[in-house]
Design an enzyme around this catalytic site. Structure first.
Site, short mmCIF file in Angstrom:
data_model
loop_
_atom_site.label_atom_id
_atom_site.label_comp_id
_atom_site.label_asym_id
_atom_site.label_seq_id
_atom_site.Cartn_x
_atom_site.Cartn_y
_atom_site.Cartn_z
N GLU A 258 89.04 17.63 34.60
CA GLU A 258 90.11 18.01 35.53
C GLU A 258 90.48 19.49 35.41
O GLU A 258 90.79 20.14 36.40
CB GLU A 258 91.35 17.16 35.28
N LEU A 259 90.44 20.00 34.15
CA LEU A 259 90.82 21.40 33.98
C LEU A 259 89.79 22.32 34.65
O LEU A 259 90.14 23.33 35.27
CB LEU A 259 90.95 21.74 32.49
N ILE B 46 60.37 35.13 31.37
CA ILE B 46 60.78 34.23 30.28
C ILE B 46 60.60 32.76 30.66
O ILE B 46 60.64 31.88 29.80
CB ILE B 46 62.22 34.54 29.84
N GLY B 47 60.43 32.47 31.94
CA GLY B 47 60.10 31.08 32.28
C GLY B 47 60.66 30.61 33.60
O GLY B 47 59.94 30.21 34.49
N CYS C 104 81.21 23.60 30.73
CA CYS C 104 81.05 22.49 29.79
C CYS C 104 79.57 22.17 29.63
O CYS C 104 78.77 22.47 30.51
CB CYS C 104 81.73 21.24 30.32
N ASP D 48 60.45 28.19 23.25
CA ASP D 48 61.74 28.90 23.26
C ASP D 48 62.62 28.46 22.10
O ASP D 48 62.79 27.26 21.86
CB ASP D 48 62.50 28.60 24.56
N HIS E 88 60.90 32.81 22.39
CA HIS E 88 61.94 33.61 23.04
C HIS E 88 63.28 33.31 22.40
O HIS E 88 63.61 32.17 22.11
CB HIS E 88 61.99 33.30 24.54
N HIS F 63 71.81 38.94 33.04
CA HIS F 63 73.16 38.36 33.11
C HIS F 63 74.02 39.04 34.17
O HIS F 63 75.08 38.55 34.51
CB HIS F 63 73.85 38.45 31.75
N1 GLN Z 1 62.36 29.30 29.34
C1 GLN Z 1 63.78 29.27 29.52
C2 GLN Z 1 64.14 29.90 30.85
O1 GLN Z 1 63.46 30.81 31.25
C3 GLN Z 1 64.50 30.04 28.42
C4 GLN Z 1 65.98 30.04 28.59
C5 GLN Z 1 66.77 30.55 27.42
O2 GLN Z 1 66.30 31.23 26.56
N2 GLN Z 1 68.02 30.25 27.35
O3 GLN Z 1 65.09 29.51 31.47
ZN ZN Z 2 67.09 33.70 26.74
#
Ligand code: GLN
Ligand code: ZN
Length: 772
Positions: free
Chosen positions: A17-18, A449-450, A534, A617, A659, A712
């Site tokens: 709910e929050l 990275i994937g 969450c 990973d 990774h 990010h």
């Molecule tokens: N292989 C994952 C991705 O590319 C790695 C994600 C991660 O390191 N948190 O989403």
């Molecule tokens: Zn990562």
């Protein structure tokens, strides 16, 4: 008399709910009054629920809108300039949320003078949990003022509802040690300025008739930095003197007090809370030291960090021994080991769980019932809780004999793990030669990275498939089309080592957990990660094994589309462990080895199918680091072993990548080298390659892919910026051991950012090749 107590209740609500209230407010669908009313109703409901569970000491001021450390910073006036606070008086929601999430340039922000580019406070993990707090930003000039006595307001709010609560405060020394100074000054030096504000809070509470305040100083469960012990003595003398009639409960948790025990006992508190789950080792010393009978002892015998039902009989024996040593059950509190923030709310609402598993679980509500039963037993004798003890015994026995919990084949495989299974066949240099011959990649090879964007269409298709409105064949065709488009685009962009994009994965742990035996998933088992975010960690409840290949088919389909190498993509054993609730009837390292063996089979199968590069990973590798340095070596040893067990079944010519996301590498660089992955990708864009320092000074021997694009942020840096970063990397790491890639997976980004950014990644690599 003994008291059933709680240290903190999950804030998010049984139906999140929050989260809903916060997100509606941020989206402009509600206003401040609505948000505050919804939060108040939620915490009132939670307190009533705890009362109904039989809890005598119900916490208050434990349910911040966003984060309790942020709440302390704003309450204490520790607010940097630029966030619209005028230096006195209550802090607006706009200021709090700008500190939490960064300024959004909204109208209310502008009206309050919040700088449009005010960044969010840094976020980091709360001790060794998966909860993230906001790091207060201080400097030598920080002055503290009480902006608002919120514990008092919340105490009064509950009192008006007929409840006498126990307000929770983050202790002053823990607050300072969790903060960060921007000018390199010592945060602890600010303590004398901070203590008058704490005194003011406590005096206000005492005047309102409050009997107990819980002051959390979990730094006592860590290796204290220089000056901290004196700071604690000073702080507690000051607090105890501020409001003599008020009872302070000193609470530490997450581990034994150990060498800080004497210090903790010496602090002037009316009571001491011990985490008797992780810190059971403290108990004999506490009892031997003879905590004066006039001081209360709070026994945290119910695990606040995990989801398993308590061994009630064992916990009761512990409590009895405490009562005996103290000459009676007087002045004892029974409680969870720590705040229940780290467990879901109520297992009762899980209707999809295996009934046997469900009977062995306890979430917050069930844990409080356990606390209550144990307290009753202390007060009225064992006979009064015979039924509860019997039910606990029966649940334990049932779990022990459940054939799905113990799989002899898994145990046999584990027993047969030989040292050579933890090692690649040849050292890195020889492998690198074999791999270069097989792969024929350019210098500065480019990869990612994937994951590629998990777009709205993908989420919709997954939801429709889950609902049954999109059939298996339709969903599969949709995913294949996404994968094919991604492969084509990567080829056109000129990426050297491709990925299939992970479109079929809901989550990097869940996707694997759902395919492994021994894992279970809840429907409502949400735990706050940060703010409104969450996670619902899977539950590892039985021996882990892999009934069938997990990733092979998608890799094969992707590789069939292109002549360039496509990486196989797995989540590593250590991460699979840390992001789950782990069974408590086996040591964690054993569970991790089971997962490693399952992944090892997947790796072998990918290789047999022709996969030349497999990425395992481990973003949570560092997260598992124990709080105490003395225990870190042991953890790192088995964590490295588990990774190597999963990765070492392949031939020299097969390349293993790993990774990790953003982390401090300095103190674990030896372990990272020992993992012996052929290449590791890490987040380095934001630190402008500073993080490579650890690798450079260690002479890290294998290849590294330092991220050149901070995924990010929605900002897309141009190729000149990435080239400059890459040059900085090349100044630290030999060119022949450098990869070029973004910081992390791109699942949270949109294609409008990913397409140009990856083009810039490729351009940066080409530029560096040209400069060789
Ligand atoms: N292989 C994952 C991705 O590319 C790695 C994600 C991660 O390191 N948190 O989403
Ligand atoms: Zn990562």
């Amino acid at each position: 008399m003994s008291i059933a107590a709680n240290l903190g209740f999950p804030r998010i609500g049984r139906r999140r709910e929050l989260k809903a209230a916060l997100e509606a407010f941020w989206a402009g669908q509600s206003d401040e009054a609505v948000l505050l009313a919804r939060a108040a109703a939620l915490r009132g409901g939670h307190q009533a629920l705890q009362g109904a569970c039989g809890i005598g000491h119900i916490p208050s001021h434990d349910a911040p809108l966003y984060d309790h450390v942020l709440d302390h910073a704003t309450m204490l006036g520790a607010i940097p300039a630029g966030y619209g606070w005028r230096g006195e008086g209550p802090v607006s929601l706009a200021t709090s949320f700008a500190l939490a999430r960064g300024a959004r340039g909204s109208e209310p922000e502008r009206a309050r003078g919040i700088a449009a580019d005010a960044p969010a406070l840094e976020m980091t993990k709360w001790f060794d949990t998966n909860y993230h707090y906001l790091v207060p930003r201080l400097d030598a000039d920080t002055r503290f003022v009480l902006t608002e006595n919120r514990p008092l307001a919340l105490y009064a709010e509950a009192l008006a509802d007929g409840r006498r609560t126990r307000p929770v405060l983050l202790g002053p020394v823990t607050f300072l040690l969790l903060s960060k100074t921007v000018d390199g000054s010592q945060a602890l030096a600010l303590l004398p300025r901070l203590l008058p504000v704490y005194a003011e809070i406590l005096r206000g509470l005492a005047a309102a008739g409050c009997a107990w305040v819980q002051v959390d100083e979990p730094v006592l469960a860590t290796d204290l930095p220089p000056g901290a012990a004196d700071a604690l003595r000073l702080a507690w003398r000051s607090m105890a003197g501020a409001a003599p009639g008020l009872n302070l409960l000193l609470a530490s948790y997450f581990g034994p007090l150990g060498d800080n025990l004497e210090l903790a006992l010496s602090l002037p508190s009316a009571g001491l809370h011990l985490d008797l789950v992780r810190g059971a080792a403290d108990l004999p010393a506490v009892l031997a030291a003879g905590l004066p009978r006039d001081r209360w002892l709070s026994c945290g015998v119910v695990d606040g960090r995990n989801v398993w039902r308590t061994d009630l009989r064992g916990a009761f024996r512990t409590l009895e021994s405490v009562a005996q040593a103290r000459g009676g059950a007087g002045r004892l509190m029974v409680s969870p080991s720590c705040s229940l923030l780290h467990v879901p709310v109520d297992v009762g609402q899980e209707d999809g769980l295996d009934p046997a598993l469900k009977r062995s679980l306890a979430f917050a509500v069930q844990k409080l019932a356990e606390v209550r039963a144990l307290t009753l037993g202390l007060e009225q004798g064992e006979g009064a809780i015979a039924d509860a003890l019997g039910a606990s015994d029966a649940a334990r026995a049932a779990r022990k004999s459940d054939s799905r919990v113990s799989d002899p084949a898994v145990a046999a495989r584990l027993a047969a793990v030989a040292p050579e299974m933890l090692q690649r066949g040849a050292p890195y240099a020889r492998r690198a030669t074999a791999q270069a011959a097989r792969l024929a990649l350019p210098v500065f090879p480019t990869t990612s990275i994937g994951s590629w964007p998990q777009t709205a269409e993908i989420r919709q298709a997954r939801a429709a498939h889950g609902r049954g409105t999109l059939d298996d064949a339709g969903y599969d065709a949709f995913l294949l089309a996404e994968t094919e488009a991604a492969i084509r685009w990567q080829e056109e962009a000129g990426v050297d080592v491709l990925v299939h994009g992970e479109f079929e994965r809901n989550d990097m742990v869940k996707y694997f957990g759902e395919q492994l035996a021994g894992y279970a998933f809840t429907r409502h088992g949400w735990v706050q990660s940060y703010g409104s975010r969450c996670v619902a960690p899977p539950i590892i409840w039985g021996d882990v094994s892999r009934p069938a290949p997990m990733t092979l088919a998608w890799w094969q389909r992707a590789q069939a589309l292109t002549a360039r190498p496509v990486k196989g993509m797995l989540t590593g054993p250590v991460t699979m462990l840390h992001w789950s609730f782990v069974r408590d009837d086996l040591p964690r390292d054993v569970v991790c080895r089971q997962i490693a063996l399952a992944l090892r089979d997947e790796v072998a199968e990918l290789e047999a199918a022709g996969c030349a590069i497999i990425q395992i990973d481990e973003p949570a590798f560092r997260e598992g680091l124990p709080l105490r340095r003395a225990e870190q070596t042991n953890y790192l040893r088995w964590a490295v072993e588990c990774f190597r067990l999963s990765a070492s079944a392949v031939a020299d010519g097969t390349q293993i990548h790993t990774h990790m996301c953003y982390a401090e590498f300095n103190d674990i660089i030896g372990a990272i080298a020992a993992m012996d992955a052929d290449a590791i990708s890490i987040e380095t864009a934001r630190s402008r390659m500073e993080l490579l320092e650890a690798f450079e000074s260690f002479d890290y021997p294998n290849a590294i892919g330092p991220g050149v694009w901070d995924i990010h942020s929605p900002r897309v840096p141009d190729s000149a910026e990435m080239t400059a970063l890459l040059r900085r990397a090349a100044a630290r790491i030999p060119a022949e051991r450098l990869w070029v890639n973004p910081d992390c997976g791109c699942k949270t980004r949109g294609w409008a950012e990913v397409r140009p950014a990856m083009a810039h990644v490729v351009a940066a690599a080409r530029q560096l090749r040209a400069e060789l």
